[in-house]
Design an enzyme around this catalytic site. Sequence first.
Site, PDB file in Angstrom:
ATOM      1  N   LYS A  64       0.843  -1.208   0.000  1.00  0.00           N
ATOM      2  CA  LYS A  64       0.000   0.000   0.000  1.00  0.00           C
ATOM      3  C   LYS A  64       0.875   1.253   0.000  1.00  0.00           C
ATOM      4  CE  LYS A  64      -3.715  -2.492   2.338  1.00  0.00           C
ATOM      5  NZ  LYS A  64      -4.330  -2.865   3.611  1.00  0.00           N
ATOM      6  N   GLN A 108      -4.313  -1.671  10.074  1.00  0.00           N
ATOM      7  CA  GLN A 108      -4.212  -2.939   9.348  1.00  0.00           C
ATOM      8  C   GLN A 108      -4.756  -4.111  10.175  1.00  0.00           C
ATOM      9  OE1 GLN A 108      -3.114  -3.407   6.065  1.00  0.00           O
ATOM     10  NE2 GLN A 108      -3.862  -5.481   6.388  1.00  0.00           N
ATOM     11  N   ASP A 131     -10.626   3.035   4.960  1.00  0.00           N
ATOM     12  CA  ASP A 131     -10.928   1.608   4.825  1.00  0.00           C
ATOM     13  C   ASP A 131     -12.443   1.371   4.766  1.00  0.00           C
ATOM     14  OD1 ASP A 131      -9.294  -0.510   4.421  1.00  0.00           O
ATOM     15  OD2 ASP A 131      -8.742  -0.799   6.515  1.00  0.00           O
TER      16      ASP A 131
END
Length: 309
Positions: A64, A108, A131
Site C-alpha cells: 500500500k 491494518q 478503509d
Amino acid sequence: MNSSPFPVVLFSKLFMEVIDGNEIAAQIISELKVEVNSFSQERPTVLFIRVGEDPASVSYVRKKQNTAKKIGITSQLLVLPDSITQEDLLDAISKANADQEIHGILVQAPLPAHIDERKVFNHVNPTKDVDGFNATNLGKLCQEMEEGFTSCTPAGILEILKRKKIVTEGKHVVVLGRSLIVGKPAGMLLLRKGIPGNATVTFCHSRTPDLAKFTQKADIIIVAIGKPQFLTADMVSTGTTIIDVGINRLADSAKKSGFRLVGDVDYDKVAPLCSAITPVPGGVGPMTVAMLMSNTVKAFKLSLETSYS
Ligand code: NDP
C-alpha cells in the site's frame, strides 16, 4: 438454464473474458496520479497503523505504501507492539484523528485477539476512515450517501463491473459470504438505486442449505468465503459472471515460497462456463489497493472542503 451445455460451453469459451484487475487498477492509479499532481501544494497523507509483525500485514502495508508513493500520496507508518492495550491503541488513533495533516487512517487487520477490532474501526474519525469499516460509513452506504467511504474491496468490485460495462440492473446477484468488510457491503452496493446497482441480491453464508440452488440461478456470483476452490462447476450455470474475492494459500512444492495463491473458485473448471471471471491472483486484489488510494484522495478533498467552509 440450458439443457444442452455443449454449444453454450463452446460459445462461452470463445467469449469468456478473464478480467484483468491489474490493468484496471493501473488505470485508476494513473488517473489518481494526474489528479494528485493537480493539487496546488499540499499532498494527501495517509497513516498506516500496524500492530505487531504479522508477515502478511507487513507485506500488505508495504504494498500500500509503495502504491501511495507512485501516486504522490504521502504515507506514514506507525508500528505498535502486539502487546499494546486497547486503550493505548485507541489513544494513538485519537491523536491521528486530531492531526490536521493526516487525511486518511488505516488500521491494518487482523489485530491481536485481545483487541476488539470493531471498537478500533469505530474509533477512526469517519471523515478519515479510508478503509470504510466505520459504522458511520457502513450506515452511509445503506443510506446511499455519496460522501461516505466504501470499504475498498467492495468498491473495487463495483469499479470492475462499471469499467467492464457488466450489466447489473435487473440481474440476480448471489453473494457468498456476509462479512462486514466484503460480503455485506458488496451486496449493498449492488442493491442500491443506480448503475452499477439495481440488482436483486441474495446473500448466502455458512448456514445456507443447498448453496448450489442459489448459485445456479445467479447472473453474477461474488464469492468471498475464504475456502480454496469452493465454488465448483456443478454450482454454476453457463454465462455467469464470477467475481472471486478469496485469497487462499495452497501448498505447492514447485514454488519457491512453498505455496500458491488460489481463490474461492475452482477456476480451471469454472472459467470455461463463465461470460467473465476475475482470476486469483490478479483480479480483485489489486483493485482493493487502488480503491484505498482513491478513498485517500477523497478524504483529502473532503478535508479541503471542510477547512474552507
Ligand atoms: P470472513 O471470514 O470474515 O467471512 C467469510 C464468510 O464466508 C462468512 O460470512 C461465512 O459465513 C462465509 N462462509 C464460510 N464458509 C462457508 C461455506 N462453507 N458456505 C457458505 N458460506 C461460508 O472473510 P472475509 O469476508 O474477510 O474474506 C473472505 C475471503 O476474501 C478470504 O479469502 C480473504 O482472504 C479474501 N479477501 C480478499 C481481499 C482482496 O483484496 N482480494 C480483501 C478481503 C478479503 P458465516 O457468516 O455464517 O460464518
